[in-house]
Design an enzyme around this catalytic site. Sequence first.
Site, PDB file in Angstrom:
ATOM      1  N   GLY A   1     -12.804  -4.039   1.490  1.00 44.59           N
ATOM      2  CA  GLY A   1     -14.208  -3.623   1.479  1.00 44.59           C
ATOM      3  C   GLY A   1     -14.510  -2.665   0.337  1.00 44.59           C
TER       4      GLY A   1
ATOM      5  NE  ARG B   1      -4.364  -1.561   1.626  1.00 44.21           N
ATOM      6  CZ  ARG B   1      -5.340  -1.894   2.450  1.00 44.21           C
ATOM      7  NH1 ARG B   1      -5.198  -1.713   3.751  1.00 44.21           N
ATOM      8  NH2 ARG B   1      -6.453  -2.419   1.982  1.00 44.21           N
TER       9      ARG B   1
ATOM     10  N   GLY C   1      -8.439  -7.794   1.370  1.00 46.76           N
ATOM     11  CA  GLY C   1      -7.205  -7.796   2.157  1.00 46.76           C
ATOM     12  C   GLY C   1      -6.575  -9.163   2.258  1.00 46.76           C
TER      13      GLY C   1
ATOM     14  CE  LYS D   1     -14.612  -8.636   6.507  1.00 44.54           C
ATOM     15  NZ  LYS D   1     -13.713  -7.982   5.547  1.00 44.54           N
TER      16      LYS D   1
END
Length: 399
Positions: A372, A37, A349, A198
């Site tokens: 996300g 990143r 991620g 999730k």
Amino acid sequence: MNEPTIRDLPALEGVRVLVRVDFNVPIEDGKITDDTRIRAALPTIEFLRDKDARVILVSHLGRPGGKVVESLRLAPVGRRLGELLCAEIKLCADCIGPEAETAAASLAPGEVLLLENLRFHPGEEENDPGFARSLAALGDVYVGDAFGAAHRDHASITGVPRYLPPVAGLLLERETRIIRDFLILPERPLVLVLGGAKASDKVAAVAKLLPKIDEACVGGLAGATFLAALGADVGGTPVPEETLLVARDLCVGGGRQKLKLPVDVIVGSTPTPHGEFRSSYADDINPGEQIFDIGPKTITEFTKIITRAKTVVWNGPMGVFEVEELAKGTRAVAEAIANSRARSLVGGGESAEAIRSMGLTDRIGHVSTGGGAFLEFLLHDDLPGLEAIREHSRARVPA
Ligand code: ADP
Ligand code: MG
């Protein structure tokens, strides 16, 4: 892109540019274990330095919950950034207030200042207008470049653009362009590979994407949820009750042919290294067992589907890949995507981490820096961070 970018800014010499970057990198014992990143933010920072702007960087790191957490200071990030840029990075112990203002004001053109973790202040996540104004006071122009955080309605993402002329940075521009391109007239078959933890988000994603795609290989807890929705006894696997109905509707609503679910799975009682695991048919799981990975027959099936694909989008590991014994499904999918000639797009991620730890990053078309944000952009073709730049730039920055 419909949002103005840093390329649209006229003169930048001596201008204080407040850049929201995503430096939320994994740090263990003070060491950055993956600097992807930070590297991804370099094009924007270098562009601004070349133009002799005064560069002020803000980011969050982890979840300090609105107070100072020593282990979540950005100093290690500053050191790494300095190495990558071969330049001195000035640090400041806060991101707003007199100290930050003095540090920003004393920057020379071309210099870089990294302010402290935004989430040390509760106002960041609460999107407090006062906090946003304090940040805005530090710059003349705002650059949104934190793709990985652009789905958040936080002060540094959607608040500051109200108070400073906002533009997009080069990473935000690149990520949105690449992801959009993927879904405009993709070469078919277009295969979605979905997994992860999730389950409710992932089932909702399948629901939304199913009409656009040809086949979806679903593992992880989302796969378990679909199996449960079809009546399988998934033992102790935690499937969200409220998602079962959504999953069932999808299956009966004609989506069943496109949905490829695990026929066999790896089960056990806890996902710990050297634990006891066995492969099982998806409808033969004992009450005390949970699903932790896809099984060998499913690996063969998913690999075949990926190999046939012309375009592949992957989000979410097939199993608890952090445990060696439970990484086979994720590794197989990652290798199939790397080996295939399909255009490939990976986001999330943990999915990106899996790809990186397997050394496959260079063999994937695009690995997004977003988790996300990646999924949300894929689904809605917009993000709060983009919307804020669009809305608030209209009257101010010539497009
Ligand atoms: P991504 O970050 O790629 O979007 P998620 O955040 O949704 O993916 O989920 C990643 C996590 O899902 C991983 O840490 C992995 O251990 C976990 N996971 C995958 N499959 C299972 C499973 N069957 N049971 C429990 N956890 C799982
Ligand atoms: Mg994740």
